[in-house]
Design a protein around this motif. Structure first.
Motif, PDB file in Angstrom:
ATOM      1  N   GLY A  81     -38.341  20.818  39.640  1.00 52.49           N
ATOM      2  CA  GLY A  81     -39.656  20.723  39.025  1.00 52.49           C
ATOM      3  C   GLY A  81     -40.273  19.358  39.254  1.00 52.49           C
ATOM      4  O   GLY A  81     -39.785  18.551  40.054  1.00 52.49           O
ATOM      5  N   THR A  82     -41.338  19.086  38.533  1.00 54.66           N
ATOM      6  CA  THR A  82     -42.094  17.850  38.746  1.00 54.66           C
ATOM      7  C   THR A  82     -41.916  16.839  37.630  1.00 54.66           C
ATOM      8  O   THR A  82     -42.514  15.763  37.677  1.00 54.66           O
ATOM      9  CB  THR A  82     -43.588  18.171  38.871  1.00 54.66           C
ATOM     10  OG1 THR A  82     -44.048  18.808  37.662  1.00 54.66           O
ATOM     11  CG2 THR A  82     -43.845  19.088  40.052  1.00 54.66           C
ATOM     12  N   THR A  83     -41.076  17.152  36.633  1.00 55.74           N
ATOM     13  CA  THR A  83     -40.953  16.249  35.479  1.00 55.74           C
ATOM     14  C   THR A  83     -39.545  15.699  35.316  1.00 55.74           C
ATOM     15  O   THR A  83     -39.189  15.199  34.255  1.00 55.74           O
ATOM     16  CB  THR A  83     -41.351  16.978  34.182  1.00 55.74           C
ATOM     17  OG1 THR A  83     -40.427  18.049  33.936  1.00 55.74           O
ATOM     18  CG2 THR A  83     -42.764  17.512  34.269  1.00 55.74           C
ATOM     19  N   VAL A  84     -38.724  15.798  36.379  1.00 55.72           N
ATOM     20  CA  VAL A  84     -37.301  15.462  36.234  1.00 55.72           C
ATOM     21  C   VAL A  84     -36.910  14.229  37.041  1.00 55.72           C
ATOM     22  O   VAL A  84     -35.745  14.022  37.358  1.00 55.72           O
ATOM     23  CB  VAL A  84     -36.405  16.655  36.644  1.00 55.72           C
ATOM     24  CG1 VAL A  84     -36.635  17.830  35.698  1.00 55.72           C
ATOM     25  CG2 VAL A  84     -36.674  17.069  38.087  1.00 55.72           C
ATOM     26  N   THR A 109     -31.075  12.884  45.946  1.00 56.33           N
ATOM     27  CA  THR A 109     -32.022  13.407  46.926  1.00 56.33           C
ATOM     28  C   THR A 109     -32.422  12.400  47.994  1.00 56.33           C
ATOM     29  O   THR A 109     -33.234  12.712  48.865  1.00 56.33           O
ATOM     30  CB  THR A 109     -33.293  13.878  46.204  1.00 56.33           C
ATOM     31  OG1 THR A 109     -33.870  12.753  45.501  1.00 56.33           O
ATOM     32  CG2 THR A 109     -32.978  14.982  45.207  1.00 56.33           C
ATOM     33  N   ASN A 110     -31.869  11.181  47.915  1.00 57.89           N
ATOM     34  CA  ASN A 110     -32.159  10.155  48.921  1.00 57.89           C
ATOM     35  C   ASN A 110     -33.661   9.926  49.088  1.00 57.89           C
ATOM     36  O   ASN A 110     -34.190   9.849  50.203  1.00 57.89           O
ATOM     37  CB  ASN A 110     -31.532  10.533  50.263  1.00 57.89           C
ATOM     38  CG  ASN A 110     -31.458   9.348  51.222  1.00 57.89           C
ATOM     39  OD1 ASN A 110     -31.403   8.194  50.801  1.00 57.89           O
ATOM     40  ND2 ASN A 110     -31.464   9.638  52.515  1.00 57.89           N
ATOM     41  N   GLY A 111     -34.344   9.837  47.951  1.00 54.49           N
ATOM     42  CA  GLY A 111     -35.764   9.516  47.973  1.00 54.49           C
ATOM     43  C   GLY A 111     -36.706  10.675  48.163  1.00 54.49           C
ATOM     44  O   GLY A 111     -37.909  10.479  48.312  1.00 54.49           O
ATOM     45  N   ALA A 112     -36.192  11.910  48.123  1.00 56.49           N
ATOM     46  CA  ALA A 112     -37.043  13.094  48.279  1.00 56.49           C
ATOM     47  C   ALA A 112     -37.207  13.800  46.931  1.00 56.49           C
ATOM     48  O   ALA A 112     -36.421  13.602  46.003  1.00 56.49           O
ATOM     49  CB  ALA A 112     -36.446  14.046  49.308  1.00 56.49           C
ATOM     50  N   ALA A 113     -38.240  14.633  46.839  1.00 55.20           N
ATOM     51  CA  ALA A 113     -38.456  15.414  45.619  1.00 55.20           C
ATOM     52  C   ALA A 113     -37.274  16.355  45.396  1.00 55.20           C
ATOM     53  O   ALA A 113     -36.686  16.846  46.357  1.00 55.20           O
ATOM     54  CB  ALA A 113     -39.755  16.202  45.739  1.00 55.20           C
ATOM     55  N   PRO A 114     -36.863  16.615  44.159  1.00 61.33           N
ATOM     56  CA  PRO A 114     -37.503  16.210  42.912  1.00 61.33           C
ATOM     57  C   PRO A 114     -37.021  14.859  42.357  1.00 61.33           C
ATOM     58  O   PRO A 114     -37.161  14.609  41.161  1.00 61.33           O
ATOM     59  CB  PRO A 114     -37.144  17.345  41.963  1.00 61.33           C
ATOM     60  CG  PRO A 114     -35.762  17.755  42.419  1.00 61.33           C
ATOM     61  CD  PRO A 114     -35.778  17.596  43.921  1.00 61.33           C
TER      62      PRO A 114
END
Length: 208
Positions: A81-84, A109-114
């Motif tokens: 999601g976008t809030t984690v 995530t090595n700097g990727a979303a999320p």
């Protein structure tokens, strides 16, 4: 007419290290819900992140007492999601930046979303640690699902020195830490007491 309103200062933020505000967590999945009333944890001088200042926004503290010594992994890697967008820190004292052991931002995530985070760290059985989780910014409101994995507990928890049996050396370690939170806290209540001594004596009969 001049309306003179009373000058009322905003209430101070909640004290995150009040025992009532600290979440006790265990091996497995632990849901942590941030609170905007908590202050940020500023780790400047003790931690650096790839992006931004070393701050955990609205930091929430957890206590964790491992049952086994060894490598532990702490993270919210499964969150989506976008809030984690969480940041993590492990300390030996609640809210004290100088007691920092490890910190991470985006380690899953090595700097990727999320933009989820994890820490891999060696922890000692019976020692209480403070895990802080906070957002990258105020938009990271969670909830954060912090998963903790670690080595299995030894067959005989009272084998405090790890020599394969429960004996006088283990008894000495327990008595040496009497009344404090340290090695020998077999029941995990935060203090070495007679209850832990009883558990050790029970294991002494069963773990020879």
């Amino acid at each position: 007419f001049i309306d003179i309103a009373e000058d009322v200062s905003p209430p101070p933020p909640l004290y995150p290290c009040d025992p009532a505000n600290i979440l006790a967590v265990q091996i497995g999945l632990n849901q942590v819900i941030p609170d905007s009333q908590y202050p940020n944890l500023d780790l400047a001088g003790f931690c650096t992140f790839p992006i931004g200042t070393p701050v955990l926004v609205d930091a929430k503290f957890m206590t964790f007492t491992p049952s086994a010594t060894g490598l532990h992994v702490i993270g919210n890697c499964a969150d989506t999601g976008t809030t984690v967008d969480a940041r993590l820190a492990v300390l030996t004292q609640c809210g004290v930046p100088g007691s920092l052991l490890a910190c991470d931002d985006d380690g899953c995530t090595n700097g990727a979303a999320p933009y989820t985070s994890k820490i891999e760290i060696e922890l000692n059985a019976g020692t209480t640690y403070y895990i802080a989780v906070g957002g990258f910014n105020a938009a990271a409101v969670g909830p954060f699902n912090v998963e903790i994995t670690g080595p299995s507990a030894p067959p005989c928890p009272a084998d405090l020195n790890g020599d394969g049996s429960v004996g006088g050396a283990d008894l000495g370690l327990l008595l040496g830490n009497w009344g404090v939170s340290s090695t020998g806290d077999l029941n995990g209540d935060g203090t070495v007491t007679g209850s832990d001594l009883g558990l050790l004596l029970g294991d002494r009969r069963a773990c020879q």
